[in-house]
Design a protein around this motif. Structure first.
Motif, mmCIF file in Angstrom:
data_model
loop_
_atom_site.group_PDB
_atom_site.id
_atom_site.type_symbol
_atom_site.label_atom_id
_atom_site.label_comp_id
_atom_site.label_asym_id
_atom_site.label_seq_id
_atom_site.Cartn_x
_atom_site.Cartn_y
_atom_site.Cartn_z
ATOM 1 N N GLU A 36 40.942 65.618 -27.326
ATOM 2 C CA GLU A 36 40.331 64.668 -26.400
ATOM 3 C C GLU A 36 41.226 64.434 -25.183
ATOM 4 O OE1 GLU A 36 37.999 61.920 -24.446
ATOM 5 O OE2 GLU A 36 37.525 63.452 -25.959
ATOM 6 N N LEU A 37 42.525 64.279 -25.402
ATOM 7 C CA LEU A 37 43.444 64.068 -24.288
ATOM 8 C C LEU A 37 43.481 65.282 -23.361
ATOM 9 C CD1 LEU A 37 46.501 62.215 -25.905
ATOM 10 C CD2 LEU A 37 44.865 61.294 -24.250
ATOM 11 N N CYS A 38 43.446 66.472 -23.935
ATOM 12 C CA CYS A 38 43.427 67.684 -23.110
ATOM 13 C C CYS A 38 42.163 67.760 -22.281
ATOM 14 C CB CYS A 38 43.571 68.930 -23.985
ATOM 15 S SG CYS A 38 45.242 69.204 -24.590
ATOM 16 N N ARG A 39 41.062 67.337 -22.868
ATOM 17 C CA ARG A 39 39.793 67.349 -22.136
ATOM 18 C C ARG A 39 39.857 66.409 -20.933
ATOM 19 N NH1 ARG A 39 35.498 64.488 -21.371
ATOM 20 N NH2 ARG A 39 36.225 62.795 -22.710
ATOM 21 N N ARG A 40 40.493 65.261 -21.110
ATOM 22 C CA ARG A 40 40.551 64.264 -20.037
ATOM 23 C C ARG A 40 41.666 64.536 -19.026
ATOM 24 N NH1 ARG A 40 42.037 59.509 -21.069
ATOM 25 N NH2 ARG A 40 42.547 59.468 -23.293
ATOM 26 N N LEU A 41 42.805 65.031 -19.500
ATOM 27 C CA LEU A 41 43.980 65.138 -18.645
ATOM 28 C C LEU A 41 44.216 66.538 -18.072
ATOM 29 C CD1 LEU A 41 46.412 63.018 -20.863
ATOM 30 C CD2 LEU A 41 45.189 62.260 -18.811
ATOM 31 N N GLY A 42 43.711 67.576 -18.750
ATOM 32 C CA GLY A 42 43.896 68.945 -18.273
ATOM 33 C C GLY A 42 45.348 69.326 -18.069
ATOM 34 N N PRO A 43 46.209 69.162 -19.089
ATOM 35 C CA PRO A 43 47.632 69.481 -18.919
ATOM 36 C C PRO A 43 47.868 70.981 -18.768
ATOM 37 C CG PRO A 43 47.150 69.117 -21.230
ATOM 38 C CD PRO A 43 45.898 68.759 -20.473
ATOM 39 N N ASP A 44 48.994 71.324 -18.169
ATOM 40 C CA ASP A 44 49.373 72.736 -18.041
ATOM 41 C C ASP A 44 49.817 73.302 -19.387
ATOM 42 O OD1 ASP A 44 49.097 72.907 -15.145
ATOM 43 O OD2 ASP A 44 50.838 71.584 -15.082
ATOM 44 N N VAL A 45 50.554 72.483 -20.139
ATOM 45 C CA VAL A 45 51.139 72.929 -21.409
ATOM 46 C C VAL A 45 50.953 71.851 -22.466
ATOM 47 C CG1 VAL A 45 53.281 73.613 -22.589
ATOM 48 C CG2 VAL A 45 52.888 74.312 -20.209
ATOM 49 N N VAL A 46 50.662 72.280 -23.688
ATOM 50 C CA VAL A 46 50.600 71.373 -24.836
ATOM 51 C C VAL A 46 51.655 71.797 -25.846
ATOM 52 C CG1 VAL A 46 49.213 70.496 -26.753
ATOM 53 C CG2 VAL A 46 48.118 71.008 -24.568
ATOM 54 N N LEU A 47 52.478 70.854 -26.289
ATOM 55 C CA LEU A 47 53.389 71.103 -27.408
ATOM 56 C C LEU A 47 52.660 70.649 -28.657
ATOM 57 C CD1 LEU A 47 56.828 69.902 -25.993
ATOM 58 C CD2 LEU A 47 55.678 72.091 -25.735
ATOM 59 N N MET A 48 52.367 71.575 -29.550
ATOM 60 C CA MET A 48 51.459 71.319 -30.665
ATOM 61 C C MET A 48 52.141 71.470 -32.023
ATOM 62 S SD MET A 48 48.228 70.687 -31.501
ATOM 63 C CE MET A 48 47.179 71.188 -30.114
ATOM 64 N N ASP A 49 52.147 70.365 -32.778
ATOM 65 C CA ASP A 49 52.534 70.466 -34.185
ATOM 66 C C ASP A 49 51.354 71.080 -34.924
ATOM 67 O OD1 ASP A 49 53.946 70.149 -36.541
ATOM 68 O OD2 ASP A 49 53.284 68.096 -36.858
ATOM 69 N N VAL A 50 51.599 71.710 -36.064
ATOM 70 C CA VAL A 50 50.479 72.339 -36.772
ATOM 71 C C VAL A 50 49.987 71.535 -37.965
ATOM 72 C CG1 VAL A 50 50.847 74.716 -36.043
ATOM 73 C CG2 VAL A 50 52.171 73.817 -37.942
ATOM 74 N N ARG A 51 50.852 70.748 -38.559
ATOM 75 C CA ARG A 51 50.462 69.990 -39.740
ATOM 76 C C ARG A 51 50.249 68.534 -39.360
ATOM 77 N NH1 ARG A 51 53.598 72.783 -44.731
ATOM 78 N NH2 ARG A 51 53.909 74.811 -43.774
ATOM 79 N N MET A 52 48.983 68.203 -39.093
ATOM 80 C CA MET A 52 48.636 66.851 -38.690
ATOM 81 C C MET A 52 47.393 66.389 -39.435
ATOM 82 S SD MET A 52 49.258 66.870 -34.545
ATOM 83 C CE MET A 52 48.201 68.302 -34.266
#
Length: 221
Positions: A36-52
């Protein structure tokens, strides 16, 4: 940044913002919030944990890259042998890095992804190779990827093999005694020939096809 550990998020944010070219525009505690945040903010890069909780980082990565291919996802993992890493690569992640990476390495990785390239942590890559070796002699059935990889020249295969070991363009240039600009040209041609969006997907394709046989992990690189 997406991670269910609030303390880790805060620490990484502080590290990243020591670089005046980086701004942390949002933080998510689970995969759905990250999407949802990516949809609203359109960041260049996301640092993503995998186990959430909720949807994991793999599914979040799949949704983010499908909705906005301009956003690059860097998977952060705690363990070399995290099985989620392979799934994240197939889901569209542009790279992966161990959470214990130095501050300098993390900042450099963000800039690398923002610049359109990929980051493949050598320690994690070695374990991905080991997993492939562990499958034994069984070969996957022929696929369109086999045909695409067959178009590569011997030099391009060598460059891709070294990239699959997690080596940077500079390191590949050193091993093959080439100019770094020449390695970049080879990588561009490799991506075009195998229809890969970036270096990470090229590596994933080479593993999945079985046409880039990894070295024995017991023998190292």
């Amino acid at each position: 940044m997406a991670d269910d550990d609030a303390l880790l998020r805060a620490g990484v944010a502080l590290v990243l913002e020591t670089d005046d070219r980086i701004e942390v525009v949002g933080q998510a505690s689970d995969g759905l919030q990250a999407v949802e945040l990516c949809r609203r903010l359109g960041p260049d890069v996301v640092l993503m944990d995998v186990r959430m909780p909720g949807i994991d980082g793999v599914e979040a990565t799949r949704r983010i890259t499908a909705a906005g291919p301009a956003t690059r996802v860097l998977v952060l993992t705690t363990f070399h042998h995290d099985d989620y890493v392979w799934g994240a690569l197939r889901a569209g992640a542009a790279g992966f890095l161990l959470k214990r990476a130095s501050a300098e390495r993390l900042i450099d990785a963000v800039h690398t992804l923002a610049g359109g390239e990929s980051v493949l942590d050598p320690a994690v890559t070695r374990d991905l190779v080991a997993q492939v070796v562990g499958r034994g002699p069984e070969r996957p059935p022929p696929s369109p990827e086999d045909t695409r990889l067959a178009q590569l020249t011997a030099r391009e295969r060598e460059v891709l093999r070294l990239a699959a070991e997690g080596r940077s363009n500079r390191e590949i240039a050193s091993v093959l005694v080439l100019a770094e600009s020449t390695v970049k040209t080879h990588m561009k041609r490799i991506l075009a020939k195998i229809d890969a969006r970036d270096r990470a997907q090229a590596v994933a394709i080479s593993y999945r096809s079985g046409l880039m046989p990894p070295r024995d992990p017991l023998g190292g690189y």
